[in-house]
Design a protein around this motif. Sequence first.
Motif, mmCIF file in Angstrom:
data_model
loop_
_atom_site.group_PDB
_atom_site.id
_atom_site.type_symbol
_atom_site.label_atom_id
_atom_site.label_comp_id
_atom_site.label_asym_id
_atom_site.label_seq_id
_atom_site.Cartn_x
_atom_site.Cartn_y
_atom_site.Cartn_z
ATOM 1 N N VAL A 115 0.838 -1.180 0.007
ATOM 2 C CA VAL A 115 -0.092 0.041 -0.093
ATOM 3 C C VAL A 115 0.894 1.382 0.025
ATOM 4 O O VAL A 115 0.561 2.221 -0.634
ATOM 5 N N VAL A 116 2.035 1.266 0.891
ATOM 6 C CA VAL A 116 2.786 2.295 0.999
ATOM 7 C C VAL A 116 3.626 2.705 -0.381
ATOM 8 O O VAL A 116 3.816 3.732 -0.852
ATOM 9 N N THR A 117 3.945 1.489 -0.728
ATOM 10 C CA THR A 117 5.016 1.764 -2.164
ATOM 11 C C THR A 117 4.061 2.040 -3.199
ATOM 12 O O THR A 117 4.273 3.059 -4.065
ATOM 13 N N HIS A 118 2.879 1.604 -3.566
ATOM 14 C CA HIS A 118 2.241 1.835 -4.724
ATOM 15 C C HIS A 118 1.257 3.223 -4.418
ATOM 16 O O HIS A 118 0.834 3.788 -5.486
ATOM 17 N N ARG A 119 0.901 3.217 -3.483
ATOM 18 C CA ARG A 119 -0.163 4.562 -3.365
ATOM 19 C C ARG A 119 -0.960 4.626 -4.298
ATOM 20 O O ARG A 119 -1.027 5.707 -5.078
ATOM 21 N N PRO A 120 -2.000 3.562 -3.953
ATOM 22 C CA PRO A 120 -2.972 3.590 -5.442
ATOM 23 C C PRO A 120 -4.067 4.568 -5.281
ATOM 24 O O PRO A 120 -4.302 5.254 -4.224
ATOM 25 N N ASP A 121 -5.082 4.427 -6.225
ATOM 26 C CA ASP A 121 -6.179 5.346 -5.894
ATOM 27 C C ASP A 121 -7.082 4.523 -5.235
ATOM 28 O O ASP A 121 -7.966 5.300 -4.647
ATOM 29 N N VAL A 122 -7.066 3.222 -5.229
ATOM 30 C CA VAL A 122 -7.786 2.631 -4.371
ATOM 31 C C VAL A 122 -7.581 1.056 -3.860
ATOM 32 O O VAL A 122 -6.550 0.383 -4.746
ATOM 33 N N VAL A 123 -7.690 0.545 -2.732
ATOM 34 C CA VAL A 123 -7.227 -0.581 -2.312
ATOM 35 C C VAL A 123 -8.488 -1.486 -2.066
ATOM 36 O O VAL A 123 -9.376 -0.994 -1.585
ATOM 37 N N VAL A 124 -8.278 -2.651 -2.687
ATOM 38 C CA VAL A 124 -9.542 -3.700 -2.523
ATOM 39 C C VAL A 124 -8.943 -4.917 -1.870
ATOM 40 O O VAL A 124 -7.802 -5.558 -2.451
ATOM 41 N N HIS A 125 -9.207 -5.142 -0.450
ATOM 42 C CA HIS A 125 -8.697 -6.239 0.149
ATOM 43 C C HIS A 125 -9.667 -7.497 0.830
ATOM 44 O O HIS A 125 -10.507 -7.076 1.078
ATOM 45 N N HIS A 126 -8.834 -8.696 0.856
ATOM 46 C CA HIS A 126 -9.570 -9.828 1.406
ATOM 47 C C HIS A 126 -9.744 -9.810 2.759
ATOM 48 O O HIS A 126 -8.653 -8.930 3.591
ATOM 49 N N PRO A 127 -10.602 -10.163 3.609
ATOM 50 C CA PRO A 127 -10.931 -9.998 5.113
ATOM 51 C C PRO A 127 -9.433 -10.682 5.751
ATOM 52 O O PRO A 127 -9.264 -9.845 6.914
ATOM 53 N N LYS A 128 -8.810 -11.399 5.214
ATOM 54 C CA LYS A 128 -7.537 -11.953 6.037
ATOM 55 C C LYS A 128 -6.439 -10.985 6.065
ATOM 56 O O LYS A 128 -5.605 -10.996 6.934
ATOM 57 N N VAL A 129 -6.530 -9.887 5.168
ATOM 58 C CA VAL A 129 -5.155 -9.014 5.062
ATOM 59 C C VAL A 129 -5.829 -7.820 5.817
ATOM 60 O O VAL A 129 -6.056 -6.584 5.588
ATOM 61 N N LEU A 130 -5.662 -8.064 7.231
ATOM 62 C CA LEU A 130 -6.199 -7.246 8.362
ATOM 63 C C LEU A 130 -5.452 -5.583 8.298
ATOM 64 O O LEU A 130 -5.722 -4.796 8.881
ATOM 65 N N SER A 131 -3.957 -5.839 7.794
ATOM 66 C CA SER A 131 -3.386 -4.351 7.697
ATOM 67 C C SER A 131 -3.642 -3.606 6.727
ATOM 68 O O SER A 131 -3.030 -2.396 6.843
ATOM 69 N N ALA A 132 -4.384 -4.143 5.706
ATOM 70 C CA ALA A 132 -4.645 -3.213 4.547
ATOM 71 C C ALA A 132 -5.677 -1.796 4.742
ATOM 72 O O ALA A 132 -5.280 -0.799 4.526
ATOM 73 N N PRO A 133 -6.643 -2.036 5.557
ATOM 74 C CA PRO A 133 -7.352 -0.898 5.726
ATOM 75 C C PRO A 133 -6.656 0.138 6.560
ATOM 76 O O PRO A 133 -6.867 1.234 6.343
ATOM 77 N N ALA A 134 -6.124 -0.161 7.649
ATOM 78 C CA ALA A 134 -5.338 0.812 8.334
ATOM 79 C C ALA A 134 -4.206 1.445 7.656
ATOM 80 O O ALA A 134 -4.074 2.665 7.602
ATOM 81 N N ALA A 135 -3.438 0.723 6.590
ATOM 82 C CA ALA A 135 -2.514 1.439 6.023
ATOM 83 C C ALA A 135 -3.116 2.226 5.001
ATOM 84 O O ALA A 135 -2.512 3.414 4.544
#
Length: 397
Positions: free
Chosen positions: A92-112
């Motif tokens: 997330v930090v490296t790509h800085r995309p326009d939107v992040v779509v994440h699986h529930p197991k990837v718990l760090s994605a929404p906070a980042a």
Amino acid sequence: MRTLLLTAGTRGDVEPFTHLARQLADRGHDVTLALPDNSGADLTGLATESLGVDYAAVVAGQGVSAWQAARSLRTTVRPLMRTLFTAAARAVVTHRPDVVVHHPKVLSAPAAAETLGIPHLLAELVPASAPTRAFPAPGVVNRDLGPLNRRTWVAERAGRRLFAAELAAAAAAVGQTWRAAATQGRGTLLAVSPHLLPRPADWPDSLRMTGPWQAAPSSAALPAAVSSFLAGGDYVYAGFGSMAAGDPAARARAVVLGARAAGLRVLLARGWGGLALPADLAGDDVLEVGSVAHDLVLPGAVVAVHHGGAGTVHAAARAGTPQVVLPFLGDQPFWAGVVRRAGLGTRIPRRPHAGTVAAALATALACTPAARATAARMRSEDGAAAAADVIEQLPRG
């Protein structure tokens, strides 16, 4: 639009995200799919990034036993989750995309994502985050608790508490201080068909049931041996995906002998070790393969015998194939119940015998008209396209 898709788990958790990635790429978007290693999914033509974890190796080493997972929490599970959370946050930090779509197991994605002000969507392959009175949380309770059903929807909060140290380590690794994230962000994409699971009236509008994220019918040719076998008459498809637990030879024996008692042949898919054909059962009425594309073999099968993964349930339903479900763990008992309530098949116990399988096949065969009617309704769905529409319409900033 630059989109980062993040998924975790085995092949069933990865393949739907590959279909969504291709849908977005075909529309001209810049898409990166971050995923586990060695998933077995077709990644041809996709821009991918490793999350540094290998669920296939974990399954090979300890199977899919929930008890074994609990025993290895400190030695295997926690290190894996720390690596996953850190790699996802770094993406997330490296790509800085326009939107992040994440699986529930990837718990760090929404906070980042929220720390950087990036819109994010939760993408579920099974209901996991939106409480409802209609049914208990899949994988938590396997029977209807009526008015208490809503209290069972605690998995996400429990996961954050259990892996709090791993989430903190991931934040530190990318130089962030995370505030509490709104788990659903801009909403939830649920890759489930309402023709299988009717939408509960108490779900929020922010949850969009898109239908399953499936590829267009495969243009690949089956191996000659498989094509020849399928042309030989009615057959049962049997496959348990990544469910390498228990005695795969005993399960195969029960399936083959049960099918023979019903006068049916068997296409047996070993997968990651869920089935293994005993040498004494070899014959012209059985063909053992490693794996095979569901869309190429399920439409011709008279019954599909499987573990109840969300993807397989949807694939069989879309093919109009009645189902016999042998659930192992997690959300699989939930999907077995969905199949039964929809009149699309039945379930069998974890340790079946030939008589159990033969009886279940007879029950499933009687569901053929209902299975075909459901398939006719589901064929109009394009879940990946519907999900892509939601992503494209997401407000920025």
